[in-house]
Scaffold this motif. Structure first.
Motif, PDB file in Angstrom:
ATOM      1  N   LYS A 252       8.500  -1.335  71.822  1.00  0.00           N
ATOM      2  CA  LYS A 252       7.758   0.278  71.177  1.00  0.00           C
ATOM      3  C   LYS A 252       6.400   0.128  70.953  1.00  0.00           C
ATOM      4  O   LYS A 252       6.252   1.654  70.322  1.00  0.00           O
ATOM      5  N   ALA A 253       5.373  -0.694  70.769  1.00  0.00           N
ATOM      6  CA  ALA A 253       4.309  -0.777  70.073  1.00  0.00           C
ATOM      7  C   ALA A 253       3.725   0.171  71.210  1.00  0.00           C
ATOM      8  O   ALA A 253       3.016   1.500  69.889  1.00  0.00           O
TER       9      ALA A 253
ATOM     10  N   GLU B 217      12.984   2.066  56.228  1.00  0.00           N
ATOM     11  CA  GLU B 217      13.985   2.159  57.109  1.00  0.00           C
ATOM     12  C   GLU B 217      14.495   3.251  55.962  1.00  0.00           C
ATOM     13  O   GLU B 217      16.133   4.170  56.390  1.00  0.00           O
TER      14      GLU B 217
ATOM     15  N   SER C  41       9.265  -0.556  65.908  1.00  0.00           N
ATOM     16  CA  SER C  41      10.100  -0.482  66.612  1.00  0.00           C
ATOM     17  C   SER C  41      10.370   1.173  67.212  1.00  0.00           C
ATOM     18  O   SER C  41      11.392   1.281  68.178  1.00  0.00           O
ATOM     19  N   ASP C  42      10.110   2.209  66.456  1.00  0.00           N
ATOM     20  CA  ASP C  42      10.027   3.790  67.331  1.00  0.00           C
ATOM     21  C   ASP C  42       9.166   4.089  67.515  1.00  0.00           C
ATOM     22  O   ASP C  42       7.864   3.757  66.012  1.00  0.00           O
TER      23      ASP C  42
ATOM     24  N   ARG D 183       3.761  -5.462  69.050  1.00  0.00           N
ATOM     25  CA  ARG D 183       4.531  -6.880  68.249  1.00  0.00           C
ATOM     26  C   ARG D 183       5.624  -6.293  68.886  1.00  0.00           C
ATOM     27  O   ARG D 183       7.073  -7.104  68.605  1.00  0.00           O
ATOM     28  N   THR D 184       6.162  -5.407  69.629  1.00  0.00           N
ATOM     29  CA  THR D 184       7.655  -4.889  69.335  1.00  0.00           C
ATOM     30  C   THR D 184       7.144  -4.846  70.794  1.00  0.00           C
ATOM     31  O   THR D 184       6.456  -3.280  71.560  1.00  0.00           O
TER      32      THR D 184
ATOM     33  N   THR E  58       4.347  -2.057  62.069  1.00  0.00           N
ATOM     34  CA  THR E  58       4.529  -2.701  62.997  1.00  0.00           C
ATOM     35  C   THR E  58       5.974  -1.735  63.026  1.00  0.00           C
ATOM     36  O   THR E  58       6.367  -1.511  62.253  1.00  0.00           O
TER      37      THR E  58
END
Length: 221
Positions: A55-56, A196, A27-28, A52-53, A25
């Protein structure tokens, strides 16, 4: 529309490439590309990017365009329109957590292989009646785990599963030892804290451990 032999064979070929399919998953797009390269370097070359996001799809397309040596599918396909969006973005296969009649129709008509989800015997039977021989088993842990799939070998010998949900390096081999399991799906190889921190070395190491899991019998088409 039923599942065709040609697409079933293509799906079998994809699943035979790896014991573990990372469920990802993003986000970018940048994180998606870097993560995919790290997973590939660790030996995992079949990836599922979940829708799910926001940006997927952008991440999926970037991986397809920029990361050599990987086969990228779209996961969490929930609606017929998701099928078209994923195809346009370059998905080589589609994965759904469930198997509604609308979604089965859209997925089976898609130009790429479709792996629909089941969690019960009745759902597996419905797919078998449509000609499917592969299904995602989700959520694997809460739905009965490896013992449930072991019990399905005798009554449903032609069905093969990709269990996902509650699987990690500690129990993946329990599933992979079953002759009706083609591969397992899991997110543990790309933990959020590693992404992250941009700790790509850790992702590669986790991928190496996953790709070294004991090979299972080849799943027939």
């Amino acid at each position: 529309m039923s599942f065709t032999l040609a697409k079933t064979e293509r799906l079998a070929a994809i699943l035979s490439q790896t014991p573990v399919i990372p469920v990802l998953t993003f986000s970018d797009a940048q994180t998606g590309v870097a993560t995919s390269k790290a997973l590939r370097d660790g030996g995992l070359t079949v990836l599922e990017v979940t829708m799910r996001t926001p940006k997927a799809l952008e991440a999926l397309k970037a991986i397809v365009d920029e990361v050599e040596g990987v086969t990228v599918g779209a996961g969490t396909v929930l609606e017929p329109e998701h099928v078209e969006q994923a195809i346009v973005s370059g998905a080589a296969f589609l994965v759904s957590p469930g198997s509604s009649s609308r979604l089965i129709s859209a997925g089976s008509e898609a130009p790429v292989p479709f792996l629909p989800g089941v969690s019960t015997v009745s759902e597996a039977l419905q797919l078998a009646e449509r000609g499917a021989t592969f299904a995602k088993f989700f959520p694997a842990g809460p739905a009965g785990g490896a013992p449930f799939l072991r019990a399905l070998v005798a009554p449903l010998p032609e069905m093969h599963f990709v269990p996902t949900g509650g699987i990690d390096i500690g129990n993946a081999q329990d599933y992979l030892s079953l002759r009706n399991v083609a591969a397992v799906g899991g997110s543990w190889v790309a933990p959020p804290d590693a992404l992250e921190a941009k700790d790509w070395a850790r992702v590669t190491q986790l991928a190496k451990e996953a790709s070294a899991l004991k090979a299972r019998p080849a799943a027939p088409a």
